[in-house]
Every structure is written in structure tokens, then in C-alpha cells.
Design an enzyme around this catalytic site. Structure first.
Site, PDB file in Angstrom:
ATOM      1  N   LYS A 192       0.857  -1.183   0.000  1.00  9.79           N
ATOM      2  CA  LYS A 192       0.000   0.000   0.000  1.00  9.79           C
ATOM      3  C   LYS A 192       0.891   1.230   0.000  1.00  9.79           C
ATOM      4  CE  LYS A 192      -3.083   2.797   2.888  1.00  9.79           C
ATOM      5  NZ  LYS A 192      -3.818   2.945   4.162  1.00  9.79           N
ATOM      6  N   GLU A 237      -9.262  12.610  11.596  1.00  7.72           N
ATOM      7  CA  GLU A 237      -8.442  11.506  12.136  1.00  7.72           C
ATOM      8  C   GLU A 237      -7.640  11.951  13.349  1.00  7.72           C
ATOM      9  OE1 GLU A 237      -5.867   7.742  10.471  1.00  7.72           O
ATOM     10  OE2 GLU A 237      -6.692   9.239   9.114  1.00  7.72           O
TER      11      GLU A 237
END
Length: 436
Positions: A192, A237
Site C-alpha cells: 500500500k 483523524e
């Protein structure tokens, strides 16, 4: 761009915190006409901290930027003379911080101690005022800090002729970078990678940080709206919160754009929760945070499945992780241990960092780095500097906006470009203002 010089001096601060009442919306208190770098904000759902002025600050650089900034704050707070009549996390002297994503960035890590901080939490509201003292203060001295007017500063100035232009890469160029990253994933070089892009903003008159922050708070109340040293944004976040030994973190990875139709959005949320591509991306991010916290905490709790966080523009897969601190670290120390997580970098981390450096063609600056605050006890909250923009310190009519997307096997370049555009919406709309 002017880069602030580092200062190791530890000024002797004199701080007093007292309870107050009758305070309007926190963001309404920020005085007009301040330089953007002297506005400090951390607010969510009407609670948090707002500060202004600058009693002390430090800038550190390189790999040691976290540790050196923390050591400076520990020296300053240990030497401070404090009268705290409220005694909650966030009372007494507070340092707001914003740290560059990369150790190679010339922006480094900045901590700012405002001269005035107003805080609200639950049923408590307080004001802390800070002066820079000289010499030794006798024990038990009575502080007489400034008493700021705590009333609305009035309407904020809207920027005019807001124009957006490509940053380091155009949209099609960035989509091609995503395609290149997918080739690297298929070749087994990475699992990723998170790729970011930027936009350049120009306006005819100076950008008033109050205008941007108030619009963000009105539209995205469930995010942490922040301002530190000219970096403004609304992050969904939470990298880490430390309060009296309890550690929490909110991990987001996996995103889908909202349609504007409530019934269709419910179906989209269900599809996001079942998406193997998004669940894989989310799992990488959760694992990186949980493994890092386990080295500092006992009883780390990781839910088995994520939930879907609904924001006005997008929906995210989200997981809240909790643990109990067992090594006496500070909130900034924990942020250093967690940064960069797979949610903003990728995995394996060294390979993902190399791909980011190869494909993004820009310095992220403080985008995707930790941003937040810490008190003298080490408690604090640090988010990830997402959905953000950095004001140009040399030109108050210029700003850079940032957005990023996680790329895994199964990602589609066109879909990722659309997702990045959705993530730029909060800052774009905050600059342009509410639509009539």
C-alpha cells in the site's frame, strides 16, 4: 519561503488559569487582524482550545524534531510559574504544535505557546493567560497576567477572487502516478502507498484565518478544526489522545464520496463496509497503529470490525483503538511513535516512503504530519494534518491545499482522482464561503 530559525532558549513563563462563564462560540473569540501564525485552534463540536499571541515558540528539524521539541517544552513547562484554578487536561500553559511529515522538510516541527488560551470542555470553561517573566519568582507569588476581553471579534473577512491552480502535478499527472504505484504493487514492491497532491490558491485580498476556521467548524463539526502557525484544516483523524494515562486513537482508511441523497448514501455506506479493497487498506492502517501503541501501552483494545464515519462530503471506514499508558511517555512522544502510520504513508513503510518521494514530486510540508496540543503534564491531543491548507508566510493572499489517497491492489486511478477531489472540498468550500 522563509523558514523559522530554531531557538533553544527556554523562557520563564508566568501563567494563570481561571474559570470563566458567559463565553460565546470559541472561534468567535479570536481577535481580528492577527497574523495567521499567531492563531492557535483545536476545536470539535464547540469544545476545545483557542489561543492567540505568542509567548514562546520553538522550531526543530530533522529526524530528532519530535524529541527536541518535546525536550524544549519540558524545560519551559518545568520552569513555569503556574496558578491553575481549574486543573483539567488543557489548563495551565499549553503548547500547540504542527510537525512536518518528513524529516527532510525545511519546515521542521513548530511548538507555539499562546499568550491567551480559552478552553471549554463539558461544563467547564476557562481562560489561561501567559506572560514571559524575568529572573526567579518567589514561591507563592501572585500573578497578575493580562485580562483579555472575551467577546466576539465580529465578522470575518471573506477572501475575494479565489482562484485554484494545479500544484506539483495536474490531475491527469497525479492519476498517472497512481497507475505507476499500482504497477509497483503488482510487482510486489509495496502493499500500500498513500499518494498526496496539492493545489495552489490565490486571492485578491489577504486570507483571514477566522473566515476559514469558522466555515470549517460550521460545516464539519465532527472533525477537529485546527490552526497552528499558519496551517489550517479540519481533520477527521485523531492520531492519539492522552488523558491521565488513557490512550486513544481513531484510524481512518477506506473512503467513498457521498451522493447527496440520504437513501443512496446508506447503500454506499453498506458497500464501503463490504469492500474488500477498502477493508484491506483499512486493515493495514489499523495494524500499524495498534502495533506501535502496544510498545507503549497495556490492554490495547482493537475492535474486530470498523464502523462507517459519515462526514458531509465523504464516508470513511473508522476504528477507535484504546490502551493504558505504561511507560510515562507524553502525548507528543506517542505521536512520534505513531508517525507516519500506514494511513498516511503505506506499507512496508520504507518502501512506501521511497515511492512517495519518487512519485509525488513535492514536499508535503506539514500536511499529514501530527498537529495538536500538549499541556505541562504531557496530556494532549494530536490529529493528522489532513483536509488542510498552509498559508504562505511571505504572501497572505496565497495558500497550498492538500489531499491524499491510499492506493492498494484494486485501486482505480480515475476513482482515486475523484476521491482526492472530494477530500479537497472542505478547504475549497471554506475559502469560497457558504453558498447562497
Amino acid at each position: 519561503m522563509n523558514v523559522p530559525r530554531r531557538s533553544d532558549a527556554a523562557p520563564r513563563l508566568r501563567a494563570r488559569t481561571r474559570a470563566v462563564g458567559g463565553i460565546p462560540d470559541l472561534l468567535e473569540l479570536v481577535p481580528a487582524g492577527l497574523p495567521a501564525r499567531d492563531v492557535s485552534v483545536w476545536v470539535r463540536n464547540g469544545e476545545g482550545l483557542v489561543g492567540w499571541g505568542r509567548a514562546a515558540s520553538v522550531v526543530t528539524h530533522g529526524v530528532a524534531r519530535f524529541g527536541e521539541a518535546q525536550a524544549w517544552w519540558q524545560r519551559v513547562s518545568a520552569a513555569a510559574v503556574v496558578q491553575d484554578e481549574v486543573a483539567l487536561s488543557g489548563t495551565g500553559p499549553v503548547a500547540f504544535g504542527s510537525l512536518a511529515y518528513s524529516p527532510d522538510s525545511p519546515l521542521g516541527a513548530t511548538l507555539v505557546v499562546p499568550r491567551v488560551v480559552v478552553g471549554r470542555r463539558g461544563g467547564a470553561t476557562w481562560v489561561t493567560t501567559v506572560e514571559v517573566g524575568a529572573g526567579r519568582d518567589p514561591a507563592g507569588c501572585v500573578l497578575t497576567p493580562i485580562r483579555p476581553p472575551l467577546s466576539s471579534s465580529g465578522p470575518a473577512d471573506s477572501p475575494s477572487d479565489v482562484a485554484f491552480a494545479d500544484g506539483a502535478l495536474s490531475g491527469p499527472q497525479w492519476a498517472q502516478a497512481v497507475a505507476t504505484a499500482l504497477d509497483l504493487i503488482a510487482a510486489g514492491r509495496i502493499d500500500k502507498v498513500v499518494l498526496a497532491r496539492d493545489l495552489q490558491v490565490d486571492t485578491r485580498n489577504p486570507i483571514d484565518p477566522r473566515w476559514v476556521l469558522r466555515n470549517l467548524a460550521a460545516e464539519y463539526a465532527r472533525t477537529w478544526v485546527f490552526a497552528v502557525d499558519g496551517l489550517l484544516g479540519a481533520t477527521p483523524e485523531l492520531l492519539v489522545r492522552l488523558e491521565r494515562g488513557l490512550v486513544t486513537s481513531r484510524v481512518l482508511a477506506g473512503t467513498i464520496r457521498r451522493s447527496g441523497d440520504d437513501l443512496r448514501d446508506l447503500a454506499l455506506a453498506a458497500s464501503l463496509a463490504r469492500s474488500s479493497k477498502d477493508l484491506e487498506e483499512h486493515e493495514y492502517a489499523v495494524r500499524s497503529v495498534a502495533e506501535a501503541l502496544a510498545r507503549h501501552c497495556t490492554s490495547v483494545n482493537v475492535p474486530e470490525s470498523p464502523f462507517v464515519l459519515h462526514l458531509p462530503n465523504v464516508m470513511h471506514l473508522a476504528t477507535d483503538i484504546a490502551g493504558r499508558l505504561d511507560n510515562g511517555d507524553t502525548s507528543l512522544g506517542l505521536a512520534a511513535a505513531l508517525h507516519p502510520s500506514a494511513a498516511v504513508c503505506g506499507t512496508p513503510r520504507p518502501a512506501a516512503e521511497a515511492v512517495i518521494a519518487e512519485l509525488e514530486r513535492m514536499d508535503r510540508g506539514r500536511y499529514a504530519g501530527p498537529v495538536g496540543w500538549m499541556d505541562a503534564a504531557g496530556d494532549g491531543e494530536w490529529g493528522i494534518g489532513l483536509r488542510s491548507g498552509a498559508l504562505d508566510p511571505d504572501d497572505p493572499c496565497r495558500m497550498r491545499l492538500f489531499a491524499g489517497c491510499g492506493i492498494v491492489a484494486g485501486s482505480d486511478p480515475a476513482a482515486e482522482l475523484a476521491e482526492s477531489n472530494a477530500k479537497l472540498v472542505p478547504m475549497r468550500s471554506a475559502l469560497e464561503g457558504p453558498r447562497p
